[in-house]
Design a protein around this motif. Structure first.
Motif, PDB file in Angstrom:
ATOM      1  N   GLU A   1      66.492   7.391 -11.465  1.00 29.61           N
ATOM      2  CA  GLU A   1      67.143   7.871 -10.323  1.00 29.61           C
ATOM      3  C   GLU A   1      67.244   6.970  -9.167  1.00 29.61           C
ATOM      4  N   GLU A   2      66.138   6.212  -8.926  1.00 37.11           N
ATOM      5  CA  GLU A   2      66.247   4.968  -7.955  1.00 37.11           C
ATOM      6  C   GLU A   2      67.505   4.103  -8.075  1.00 37.11           C
ATOM      7  N   LYS A   3      67.721   3.556  -9.145  1.00 39.26           N
ATOM      8  CA  LYS A   3      68.952   2.910  -9.665  1.00 39.26           C
ATOM      9  C   LYS A   3      70.431   3.458  -9.249  1.00 39.26           C
TER      10      LYS A   3
ATOM     11  N   VAL B   1      57.255  -1.642  12.790  1.00 42.07           N
ATOM     12  CA  VAL B   1      57.214  -1.659  11.277  1.00 42.07           C
ATOM     13  C   VAL B   1      58.027  -2.940  10.775  1.00 42.07           C
ATOM     14  N   VAL B   2      57.660  -3.058   9.564  1.00 41.55           N
ATOM     15  CA  VAL B   2      58.457  -4.279   8.881  1.00 41.55           C
ATOM     16  C   VAL B   2      58.780  -3.686   7.568  1.00 41.55           C
ATOM     17  N   ALA B   3      60.179  -3.658   7.298  1.00 37.47           N
ATOM     18  CA  ALA B   3      60.541  -3.288   5.918  1.00 37.47           C
ATOM     19  C   ALA B   3      61.090  -4.188   5.205  1.00 37.47           C
ATOM     20  N   MET B   4      61.042  -4.210   3.978  1.00 36.79           N
ATOM     21  CA  MET B   4      61.658  -5.087   2.980  1.00 36.79           C
ATOM     22  C   MET B   4      62.643  -4.421   2.265  1.00 36.79           C
ATOM     23  N   GLU B   5      63.840  -4.985   1.949  1.00 38.68           N
ATOM     24  CA  GLU B   5      64.979  -4.278   1.234  1.00 38.68           C
ATOM     25  C   GLU B   5      64.667  -4.443  -0.085  1.00 38.68           C
TER      26      GLU B   5
ATOM     27  N   GLY C   1      68.443  11.828   4.683  1.00 36.35           N
ATOM     28  CA  GLY C   1      67.629  10.742   3.980  1.00 36.35           C
ATOM     29  C   GLY C   1      66.404  11.320   3.315  1.00 36.35           C
ATOM     30  N   GLU C   2      65.748  10.199   2.488  1.00 39.62           N
ATOM     31  CA  GLU C   2      64.578  10.511   2.034  1.00 39.62           C
ATOM     32  C   GLU C   2      63.286  10.067   2.934  1.00 39.62           C
ATOM     33  N   ARG C   3      62.048  10.801   2.732  1.00 39.65           N
ATOM     34  CA  ARG C   3      60.989  10.040   3.451  1.00 39.65           C
ATOM     35  C   ARG C   3      60.506   8.874   2.995  1.00 39.65           C
ATOM     36  N   ILE C   4      60.279   7.933   3.473  1.00 41.88           N
ATOM     37  CA  ILE C   4      59.488   6.561   3.004  1.00 41.88           C
ATOM     38  C   ILE C   4      58.336   6.430   3.920  1.00 41.88           C
ATOM     39  N   PRO C   5      57.348   5.758   3.172  1.00 41.15           N
ATOM     40  CA  PRO C   5      56.232   5.386   4.013  1.00 41.15           C
ATOM     41  C   PRO C   5      56.238   3.848   4.502  1.00 41.15           C
ATOM     42  N   LEU C   6      55.774   3.323   5.991  1.00 40.48           N
ATOM     43  CA  LEU C   6      55.790   1.903   6.104  1.00 40.48           C
ATOM     44  C   LEU C   6      54.459   1.750   6.889  1.00 40.48           C
TER      45      LEU C   6
ATOM     46  N   ILE D   1      54.014   5.987  -4.765  1.00 40.79           N
ATOM     47  CA  ILE D   1      55.126   6.883  -4.152  1.00 40.79           C
ATOM     48  C   ILE D   1      54.651   7.710  -3.248  1.00 40.79           C
ATOM     49  N   MET D   2      55.096   8.279  -2.055  1.00 39.42           N
ATOM     50  CA  MET D   2      54.602   9.197  -1.051  1.00 39.42           C
ATOM     51  C   MET D   2      55.860  10.086  -0.729  1.00 39.42           C
ATOM     52  N   VAL D   3      55.416  11.197  -0.277  1.00 41.69           N
ATOM     53  CA  VAL D   3      56.527  12.153  -0.016  1.00 41.69           C
ATOM     54  C   VAL D   3      55.923  12.746   1.571  1.00 41.69           C
TER      55      VAL D   3
ATOM     56  N   THR E   1      66.985   3.517   0.375  1.00 41.28           N
ATOM     57  CA  THR E   1      66.439   3.815   1.911  1.00 41.28           C
ATOM     58  C   THR E   1      65.929   2.548   2.629  1.00 41.28           C
ATOM     59  N   THR E   2      65.567   1.627   1.991  1.00 38.09           N
ATOM     60  CA  THR E   2      65.099   0.349   2.840  1.00 38.09           C
ATOM     61  C   THR E   2      66.513  -0.440   3.097  1.00 38.09           C
ATOM     62  N   ARG E   3      67.429  -0.294   2.186  1.00 45.58           N
ATOM     63  CA  ARG E   3      68.814  -0.812   2.578  1.00 45.58           C
ATOM     64  C   ARG E   3      69.512  -0.124   3.700  1.00 45.58           C
TER      65      ARG E   3
HETATM   66  C1  LIG Z   1      51.421   3.491   2.531  1.00 48.77           C
HETATM   67  C2  LIG Z   1      52.456   2.747   2.237  1.00 48.77           C
HETATM   68  C3  LIG Z   1      52.708   1.741   2.990  1.00 48.77           C
HETATM   69  C4  LIG Z   1      53.816   0.995   2.698  1.00 48.77           C
HETATM   70  N1  LIG Z   1      54.349   0.030   3.765  1.00 48.77           N
HETATM   71  C5  LIG Z   1      55.424  -0.813   3.373  1.00 48.77           C
HETATM   72  C6  LIG Z   1      55.856  -1.605   4.669  1.00 48.77           C
HETATM   73  O1  LIG Z   1      55.123  -1.810   5.683  1.00 48.77           O
HETATM   74  N2  LIG Z   1      56.976  -2.218   4.292  1.00 48.77           N
HETATM   75  C7  LIG Z   1      57.725  -2.127   3.255  1.00 48.77           C
HETATM   76  O2  LIG Z   1      58.699  -3.043   3.245  1.00 48.77           O
HETATM   77  N3  LIG Z   1      57.459  -1.296   2.307  1.00 48.77           N
HETATM   78  C8  LIG Z   1      56.149  -0.708   2.399  1.00 48.77           C
HETATM   79  N4  LIG Z   1      55.747   0.403   1.310  1.00 48.77           N
HETATM   80  C9  LIG Z   1      56.831   0.612   0.346  1.00 48.77           C
HETATM   81  C10 LIG Z   1      57.856   1.120   0.643  1.00 48.77           C
HETATM   82  O3  LIG Z   1      57.646   2.580   1.102  1.00 48.77           O
HETATM   83  C11 LIG Z   1      58.893   1.368  -0.489  1.00 48.77           C
HETATM   84  O4  LIG Z   1      59.451  -0.270  -0.644  1.00 48.77           O
HETATM   85  C12 LIG Z   1      60.240   2.128  -0.167  1.00 48.77           C
HETATM   86  O5  LIG Z   1      59.800   3.772  -0.213  1.00 48.77           O
HETATM   87  C13 LIG Z   1      61.163   2.133  -1.194  1.00 48.77           C
HETATM   88  O6  LIG Z   1      62.280   2.761  -0.931  1.00 48.77           O
HETATM   89  P1  LIG Z   1      63.803   2.606  -1.354  1.00 48.77           P
HETATM   90  O7  LIG Z   1      64.551   3.959  -1.412  1.00 48.77           O
HETATM   91  O8  LIG Z   1      64.290   1.332  -0.475  1.00 48.77           O
HETATM   92  O9  LIG Z   1      63.612   2.095  -2.920  1.00 48.77           O
HETATM   93  P2  LIG Z   1      63.608   2.682  -4.278  1.00 48.77           P
HETATM   94  O10 LIG Z   1      64.640   1.916  -5.154  1.00 48.77           O
HETATM   95  O11 LIG Z   1      63.742   4.167  -4.072  1.00 48.77           O
HETATM   96  O12 LIG Z   1      62.167   2.336  -4.734  1.00 48.77           O
HETATM   97  C14 LIG Z   1      62.074   1.029  -5.040  1.00 48.77           C
HETATM   98  C15 LIG Z   1      60.462   0.992  -5.531  1.00 48.77           C
HETATM   99  O13 LIG Z   1      59.525   1.526  -4.123  1.00 48.77           O
HETATM  100  C16 LIG Z   1      58.695   2.455  -4.460  1.00 48.77           C
HETATM  101  N5  LIG Z   1      59.013   3.789  -3.798  1.00 48.77           N
HETATM  102  C17 LIG Z   1      60.149   4.311  -3.911  1.00 48.77           C
HETATM  103  N6  LIG Z   1      60.090   5.376  -3.039  1.00 48.77           N
HETATM  104  C18 LIG Z   1      59.175   5.531  -2.333  1.00 48.77           C
HETATM  105  C19 LIG Z   1      58.222   6.269  -1.602  1.00 48.77           C
HETATM  106  N7  LIG Z   1      58.678   7.311  -1.159  1.00 48.77           N
HETATM  107  N8  LIG Z   1      57.076   6.064  -1.341  1.00 48.77           N
HETATM  108  C20 LIG Z   1      56.545   5.051  -1.565  1.00 48.77           C
HETATM  109  N9  LIG Z   1      57.230   3.949  -2.377  1.00 48.77           N
HETATM  110  C21 LIG Z   1      58.400   4.333  -2.884  1.00 48.77           C
HETATM  111  C22 LIG Z   1      58.745   2.699  -6.043  1.00 48.77           C
HETATM  112  O14 LIG Z   1      57.595   1.962  -6.644  1.00 48.77           O
HETATM  113  C23 LIG Z   1      59.945   2.264  -6.427  1.00 48.77           C
HETATM  114  O15 LIG Z   1      60.244   1.872  -8.067  1.00 48.77           O
HETATM  115  C24 LIG Z   1      54.831   1.191   1.836  1.00 48.77           C
HETATM  116  C25 LIG Z   1      54.387   2.083   0.794  1.00 48.77           C
HETATM  117  C26 LIG Z   1      53.152   2.933   0.958  1.00 48.77           C
HETATM  118  C27 LIG Z   1      52.839   3.977   0.050  1.00 48.77           C
END
Ligand SMILES: Cc1cc2nc3c(=O)[nH]c(=O)nc-3n(C[C@H](O)[C@H](O)[C@H](O)COP(=O)(O)OP(=O)(O)OC[C@H]3O[C@@H](n4cnc5c(N)ncnc54)[C@H](O)[C@@H]3O)c2cc1C
Ligand code: FES
Length: 278
Positions: free
Chosen positions: A263-265, A61-65, A42-47, A214-216, A69-71
């Motif tokens: 790419e995300e879509k 942590v609380v994540a919104m779909e 999987g990819e890295r995501i910040p929460l 976006i963060m990595v 990755t969130t799904r």
């Molecule tokens: C410091 C920080 C804290 C966060 N805290 C929360 C949290 O507590 N709860 C929560 O639900 N979400 C949080 N987010 C946002 C969460 O990281 C993104 O919703 C998630 O990465 C989306 O990934 P995806 O694959 O589900 O969606 P994707 O379809 O990949 O992306 C949907 C959108 O999410 C954003 N996103 C995509 N990849 C990343 C990434 N690697 N880093 C950051 N944003 C991205 C982009 O704007 C993108 O258009 C936080 C982001 C940051 C930077």
């Protein structure tokens, strides 16, 4: 692997995960975040860290779909596990006795503003919280935010619960009311933080926002989280995520957030069929 000790569905799209991560729990502070991976591929995501319990050795942590990755994370059940849970990262929110602090949050960020409101209250501030949702079905943790606030205002976009409209309406009324407001903290969708900052600017009230580019890696190495703050380039993960909302280049931030929409879509569309089999 990091075990999911508790999983709770706060709404149909917002899920809470209490994760066994004693090393993270030991040091966690309000305003910090973790970088997770659901599985080895999987990819890295910040929460953001929504809560922690040092005795139990857990971090919540609380994540919104919103995408793949969130799904994918939403498919992990209580008793299951995720591959990585690195943190705490970023600088903690600056907590002090400012006087009166207004905490503004929207959507999933309600969970992340609770520890900040609590810390502000414990530091002696009067805390007024404003929470905004799209509609009644998405309202959660009203009781938790009320417990750490002196006053709580709720808005929904469609008026199905609380006040009809967006969070900036009651915020502007508070600013106009003559009550001395010393600091505003806003967390939520970027557009909400932008308009909160624009609302407070004419009143000269310090406004802190928690940026979510976006963060990595989350540790200052890749540079993908760059944001322009007062004309200077900052790395959100190590210099933030909290910044002065009046100094943020919001248009650049929003454009950068849209960089990988195609790419995300595609990634979500390719993964979605496998979700049903989980
Ligand atoms: C410091 C920080 C804290 C966060 N805290 C929360 C949290 O507590 N709860 C929560 O639900 N979400 C949080 N987010 C946002 C969460 O990281 C993104 O919703 C998630 O990465 C989306 O990934 P995806 O694959 O589900 O969606 P994707 O379809 O990949 O992306 C949907 C959108 O999410 C954003 N996103 C995509 N990849 C990343 C990434 N690697 N880093 C950051 N944003 C991205 C982009 O704007 C993108 O258009 C936080 C982001 C940051 C930077
Ligand atoms: S996420 Fe890589 S430098 Fe900030």
């Amino acid at each position: 692997m990091y075990n999911i000790v508790t999983r709770e569905d706060l709404t149909s799209e917002i899920h809470l995960f209490e994760v066994a991560a004693p090393e993270v729990a030991k040091k966690a502070q309000a305003g910090q975040f973790v970088v997770i991976r659901v599985d080895e591929t999987g990819e890295r995501i910040p929460l953001t860290i929504a809560d922690w319990n040092r005795e139990r050795g857990t971090v919540t942590v609380v994540a919104m779909e919103v995408g793949k990755t969130t799904r994918k994370l939403a498919t992990v059940k209580e008793g299951g596990a995720i591959a990585n849970f690195a943190g705490p990262l970023g600088r903690p929110t600056h907590v002090d006795n400012f006087g009166t602090v207004v905490c503004v949050a929207g959507g999933f960020a309600i969970a992340t503003i609770v520890p900040i409101a609590r810390a502000m209250k414990e530091a002696g501030n009067k805390v007024i919280s404003v929470m905004g949702f799209r509609c009644r079905e998405l309202v959660f943790w009203e009781d938790r935010l009320r417990d750490v606030s002196d006053e709580l205002l709720v808005t929904t976009d469609d008026g199905s619960y609380g006040r009809k409209g967006v969070v900036t309406i009651p915020l502007k009324e508070l600013l106009e009311s003559g009550e001395s407001i010393n600091r505003v903290i806003a967390i939520g969708p970027t557009v909400m933080m932008k308009f909160t900052s624009l609302t407070t600017q004419p009143y000269g009230v310090d406004t802190i926002v928690s940026l979510n580019p976006i963060m990595v890696d989350g540790t200052g190495m890749c540079g993908v989280c760059r944001a322009s703050i007062g004309g200077e380039t900052k790395f959100t993960c190590v210099d933030g995520p909290d910044f002065d909302g009046h100094q943020v280049d919001w248009d650049e931030l929003m454009a950068r957030q849209r960089t990988y929409l195609v790419e995300e879509k595609r990634s979500l569309e390719e993964w979605e069929p496998s979700r049903a089999r989980r």
